[in-house]
Design an enzyme around this catalytic site. Structure first.
Site, mmCIF file in Angstrom:
data_model
loop_
_atom_site.group_PDB
_atom_site.id
_atom_site.type_symbol
_atom_site.label_atom_id
_atom_site.label_comp_id
_atom_site.label_asym_id
_atom_site.label_seq_id
_atom_site.Cartn_x
_atom_site.Cartn_y
_atom_site.Cartn_z
ATOM 1 C CG HIS A 1 -0.335 -50.971 -31.150
ATOM 2 N ND1 HIS A 1 -0.247 -49.650 -30.801
ATOM 3 C CD2 HIS A 1 -0.388 -51.670 -29.973
ATOM 4 C CE1 HIS A 1 -0.246 -49.536 -29.475
ATOM 5 N NE2 HIS A 1 -0.331 -50.741 -28.961
ATOM 6 C CB CYS B 1 -3.022 -47.995 -31.455
ATOM 7 S SG CYS B 1 -2.885 -46.338 -30.796
#
Length: 444
Positions: free
Chosen positions: A93, A39
């Protein structure tokens, strides 16, 4: 979201009618790849335009804002050129390492992600490192099952984005980012989504018993990241709450629900009257293994962890329903949006504009997509081949014309030396002295 959806192939098990609906309005890239299968480094790459080999952001544990204090992010660049910038959900993220810079934010306004909106009604899996079986709830992050609540995580984000589309003046330029969290773990979805994926008919990826026998040790090590999920999931019986069958079912339901959220955004865009002039980009930060390659995470350099849905709708530029079968990188989003919006060129980006392909899907294109998982570990994806080289010099090579699930590593097979050499030249140069390297040929 991975590539096991009907967007890629009508025979795939995960139903994504709204992704297909969006693709019918513009261009679908059938061979799009993230810059990193995790991510934080993937989203950092998209939003800064810098590859992990340039930025040094390789993992979810690193803070991009501390490493890249002066970088101009994609929404920030639009803000510098007269756009109102708003966003919500999972864009950077989630968590401390992915948080935006407080003193130099990327957005004028941002609606934070609400990951856990109430408790699910299904049995908890209760996974944790070292767990020997299914117990009580240990950590929500590893759970999957029916999430029967009044409002799902992503509904908050979609409602926020819908309010922005409805309330912002239409005569002023707007940059809006809507970050849909699913199908990220925990694999939760409402009962209606699960009804479309009954457990007894869930299709599992192929899993040859000897699949990892020809994989170098570093590749096997990557596949073992968060291995407790896989080790617990493959235990019989298949109807156990934590089984692989149940996990894949829950992933499919969660992906199905995320497609529904895309549909709601499309509907709101249409209702707002903006659709005729809006540039739309849909992308996933990485793919996901569902038992294939003995993995149930991302964090590998294989196809399923890196192949992503990627759609661009650009009125007056893209041909509705066009399919672009060239390998491209999500690093190309930043320069492409600059071109589509008519903004001044920005130097120092590692991607290149996809505008030539958007105008002509069959335009000449000899540039591969590059993926990175940790320092010195890279994959090169061309039309036919995936080449992987690890930091210790070991290699993998897969022929996607004949081996789409990457079961046979051809790196040591006779007759492939020239293929390896051709792909090896695209590998990023190592960072030197802790400083950012100059862009490699992948950025030209």
């Amino acid at each position: 979201m991975n590539d096991w959806t009907t967007l890629f192939d009508a025979s795939n098990p995960i139903q994504t009618p709204n992704l297909k609906r969006l693709a019918a309005r513009g261009a679908f890239f059938s061979k799009a790849y993230c810059a990193a299968p995790a991510c934080n480094p993937s989203r950092t790459a998209v939003l800064t335009g810098l590859s992990p080999a340039t930025s040094g952001v390789y993992s979810n544990r690193q803070s991009w804002r501390k490493r890249l204090r002066d970088v101009v992010t994609l929404p920030q660049y639009f803000g510098q050129h007269g756009f109102t910038t708003k966003g919500g959900g999972k864009v950077f993220h989630h968590g401390a390492t992915g948080a935006d810079r407080r003193g130099d934010p990327s957005f004028d306004e941002f609606f934070p992600l609400r990951i856990h909106s109430g408790a699910p009604t299904a049995n908890y899996n209760g996974y944790r490192r070292g767990a020997k079986g299914i117990g009580g709830l240990a950590r929500l992050d590893w759970d999957w099952g029916v999430h029967d609540v009044n409002k799902q995580t992503d509904e908050y984000t979609v409602e926020y984005a819908s309010r922005v589309m409805e309330s912002e003046p239409r005569d002023k330029p707007l940059f809006l980012a809507a970050g849909i969290f699913r199908p990220h773990l925990p694999f939760w979805a409402p009962p209606e989504s699960f009804a479309r994926y009954p457990l007894e008919s869930v299709e599992l990826p192929p899993r040859p018993a000897d699949d990892l026998d020809d994989v170098p040790p570093l590749g096997v090590k990557m596949s073992r990241t968060e291995a407790f999920i896989f080790d617990n999931a493959i235990k019989p019986p298949i109807d156990r709450p934590g089984s692989l069958q149940r996990m894949v079912q829950c992933y499919q339901a969660a992906a199905d629900f995320s497609d529904e959220m895309v549909g709601r955004l499309i509907d709101q865009l249409d209702a707002s009257g903006r659709a005729g002039s809006a540039i739309i980009v849909l992308w996933s930060d990485h793919g996901y293994h569902l038992g294939d390659k003995n993995a149930t995470v991302k964090f590998t350099l294989w196809e399923k962890a890196n192949h992503v849905p990627f759609i661009i709708v650009a009125p007056g530029v893209t041909t509705p329903g066009s399919i672009i079968n060239r390998p491209v990188s999500l690093l190309d989003i930043y320069p492409t949006l600059i071109d589509l919006a008519g903004l001044p060129k920005k130097t120092g980006l590692d991607g290149i504009s996809l505008l030539p392909l958007l105008k002509n899907p069959t335009a000449p294109w000899n540039r591969p997509a590059i993926m990175t998982q940790g320092a010195g570990n890279h994959a090169v994806r061309t039309d036919r081949w995936r080449y992987i080289r690890y930091s210790d010099g070991t290699e993998e090579l897969y022929d996607h014309d004949n081996d789409p699930w990457e079961h046979t590593n051809l790196a040591a097979a006779p007759g492939h030396a020239s293929v390896r050499a051709e792909h090896r030249k695209w590998l990023p140069r190592p960072r030197q002295g802790g400083r950012r390297r100059a862009p490699t040929p992948i950025a030209r």
